[in-house]
Write a protein that holds these residues in place. Sequence first.
Motif, PDB file in Angstrom:
ATOM      1  N   THR A   1       0.627  -1.415  -0.050  1.00 25.07           N
ATOM      2  CA  THR A   1      -0.089   0.325  -0.316  1.00 25.07           C
ATOM      3  C   THR A   1       0.861   1.349  -0.305  1.00 25.07           C
ATOM      4  O   THR A   1       2.179   1.413   0.220  1.00 25.07           O
ATOM      5  N   LYS A   2       0.409   2.549   0.223  1.00 24.07           N
ATOM      6  CA  LYS A   2       1.167   3.634   0.168  1.00 24.07           C
ATOM      7  C   LYS A   2       0.586   4.048   1.882  1.00 24.07           C
ATOM      8  O   LYS A   2      -0.080   4.696   1.610  1.00 24.07           O
ATOM      9  N   SER A   3       2.128   4.954   1.831  1.00 19.72           N
ATOM     10  CA  SER A   3       2.162   5.453   3.317  1.00 19.72           C
ATOM     11  C   SER A   3       2.786   6.377   2.775  1.00 19.72           C
ATOM     12  O   SER A   3       4.440   6.521   2.791  1.00 19.72           O
ATOM     13  N   ASP A   4       2.144   7.745   3.429  1.00 20.69           N
ATOM     14  CA  ASP A   4       3.354   8.923   3.007  1.00 20.69           C
ATOM     15  C   ASP A   4       4.076   9.434   1.445  1.00 20.69           C
ATOM     16  O   ASP A   4       4.788   9.794   1.548  1.00 20.69           O
ATOM     17  N   GLY A   5       3.763   8.401   0.901  1.00 17.93           N
ATOM     18  CA  GLY A   5       3.656   8.541  -0.793  1.00 17.93           C
ATOM     19  C   GLY A   5       4.886   7.973  -0.747  1.00 17.93           C
ATOM     20  O   GLY A   5       5.032   7.252  -1.922  1.00 17.93           O
ATOM     21  N   ARG A   6       5.189   6.212   0.151  1.00 20.56           N
ATOM     22  CA  ARG A   6       6.039   5.460  -0.080  1.00 20.56           C
ATOM     23  C   ARG A   6       5.309   4.254  -0.555  1.00 20.56           C
ATOM     24  O   ARG A   6       4.273   4.323   0.572  1.00 20.56           O
ATOM     25  N   LEU A   7       5.983   3.272  -1.227  1.00 21.60           N
ATOM     26  CA  LEU A   7       5.437   2.056  -1.178  1.00 21.60           C
ATOM     27  C   LEU A   7       5.989   1.342   0.485  1.00 21.60           C
ATOM     28  O   LEU A   7       6.554   1.076   0.544  1.00 21.60           O
ATOM     29  N   VAL A   8       4.893   0.805   1.201  1.00 21.17           N
ATOM     30  CA  VAL A   8       4.959  -0.058   1.701  1.00 21.17           C
ATOM     31  C   VAL A   8       4.112  -1.473   2.165  1.00 21.17           C
ATOM     32  O   VAL A   8       3.188  -1.860   1.458  1.00 21.17           O
ATOM     33  N   ASN A   9       4.956  -2.351   2.652  1.00 15.80           N
ATOM     34  CA  ASN A   9       4.464  -3.518   3.197  1.00 15.80           C
ATOM     35  C   ASN A   9       3.740  -3.930   4.165  1.00 15.80           C
ATOM     36  O   ASN A   9       3.812  -4.015   5.363  1.00 15.80           O
ATOM     37  N   ALA A  10       2.144  -3.147   4.169  1.00 14.55           N
ATOM     38  CA  ALA A  10       0.872  -3.202   5.314  1.00 14.55           C
ATOM     39  C   ALA A  10       0.708  -4.405   5.498  1.00 14.55           C
ATOM     40  O   ALA A  10       0.122  -5.501   5.007  1.00 14.55           O
ATOM     41  N   VAL A  11       0.118  -4.588   7.424  1.00 13.07           N
ATOM     42  CA  VAL A  11       0.186  -6.162   7.653  1.00 13.07           C
ATOM     43  C   VAL A  11      -1.281  -6.428   7.788  1.00 13.07           C
ATOM     44  O   VAL A  11      -1.586  -5.265   8.304  1.00 13.07           O
ATOM     45  N   ILE A  12      -1.736  -7.362   6.701  1.00 12.47           N
ATOM     46  CA  ILE A  12      -3.159  -7.231   7.087  1.00 12.47           C
ATOM     47  C   ILE A  12      -3.819  -8.647   7.639  1.00 12.47           C
ATOM     48  O   ILE A  12      -5.173  -9.194   8.116  1.00 12.47           O
ATOM     49  N   LYS A  13      -2.955  -9.246   8.073  1.00 12.31           N
ATOM     50  CA  LYS A  13      -2.147 -11.066   9.180  1.00 12.31           C
ATOM     51  C   LYS A  13      -2.140 -11.344   9.875  1.00 12.31           C
ATOM     52  O   LYS A  13      -0.750 -11.243   9.286  1.00 12.31           O
ATOM     53  N   THR A  14      -2.363 -11.459  10.923  1.00 19.66           N
ATOM     54  CA  THR A  14      -1.368 -12.184  11.481  1.00 19.66           C
ATOM     55  C   THR A  14      -1.209 -13.448  12.186  1.00 19.66           C
ATOM     56  O   THR A  14      -2.029 -14.033  12.507  1.00 19.66           O
TER      57      THR A  14
END
Length: 415
Positions: free
Chosen positions: A369-382
Amino acid sequence: MTISRRQFVGRLAGAGIASLANPNLVSAQGDGPIRVGLLAAKTGPLASGGIDMELALTMFLKQRDNTLAGRKVELIVADTAGVPATARTKAQELIEKDDVHCIIGPLAAFEALAIADYLTEKQMPTLGVSAAEDMTQRHPSPWFVRLTSTSAQCAYPLAEYSVKELKYRTIVTIADDFAYGHEMCAGFQRVFEDNGGKIIQKIFTPLATPDYGSYIAEVKSADAIFLGTAGSNGFRFLRQFIEYGLKDKMAVIGGMTALDESVLRNMGDEALGILTTSWYSAELDNPLNKAFAPAFRKQFKYDPGYYAASTYVSGEVLEAALKATRGNVEDRAALMAAIRGSNAETIRGRIKFDEFGNVIGNVYIRKVTKSDGRLVNAVIKTYPDVTQFWTYDKTAFLKNPVYSRDYPPAKNLEQ
């Protein structure tokens, strides 16, 4: 008299406990620096990962004024170049010339396999980051722990998630043609097919593949393609995959280094929405990581990923062990026992080790996803406390061959 590995581990642990209980047993402790050796591939196709390993470990030590458990620390870095023979030569130099007290690394599975017996022979405490399966399975060493995961350990949850939540039924796998890629895809295949899915095609490419065009042209139609790539290979494959117009026809999912943060910094919106699996994400919401990730990003202008986190976690576990042994690295048995007995809180979450020296810890399903204009690996499940054996019976698991290109057999390949 010969003893089994299990007996040796028991004696090692016993020695460690005795050393901690009796201060007279640690009288040989030196007052010089603790010498830590880092084996990292700083040149060659895995260079981006090896460089991140050094950056993060250097940061960890600098944050502590290069002092752990009251003793100064000297970090000695050796470039393995991602070559097994070079890794062995560098390991010998660290031990026999530099007289290091412990080693962190190396990165690649084939490097770790090339030096495993030597490190055991020298009784060198080793905090490994390589994913080579058998080093903590059929051929464990009492002097080795893995703080990351086996090649397949993070692929298991994604395989289950792909069937149960994404409802995928057919998948193509493509991976680098060495032990890491083989083992990751094999573990993914096992769980995916045990849950009712089918792997219809398996493609393996040379580690230093300059052009993926001929491989992409062969990709069969499926619900998704699973990437088992390392270094910058995931970035280069995905770019060409998109150029061929395939991203709109099938989903892309990946293993723990396919779209690592070190790869994402070179990508654009084409990566958005892709799911990967790993034991770490720079987006993890815990106090230690919320301090580490922004500090790394501020200093180096990009997010830390698998490679940087692997050595930072190594530093955290080593620090905990050194505190337990009061900085006594001269008693190697006590130090190794303290490392193996660790239940440390780290930037990846709390970890511990199984009887074979492999980490037990959380695995995360991540979405770009995007966060503060940069691509990140957002955690959706643990997936909490994942072991290297997943849900399989350990005894039965170890009776089977190590994962490979051909094991488990692929029974659903389309011609």
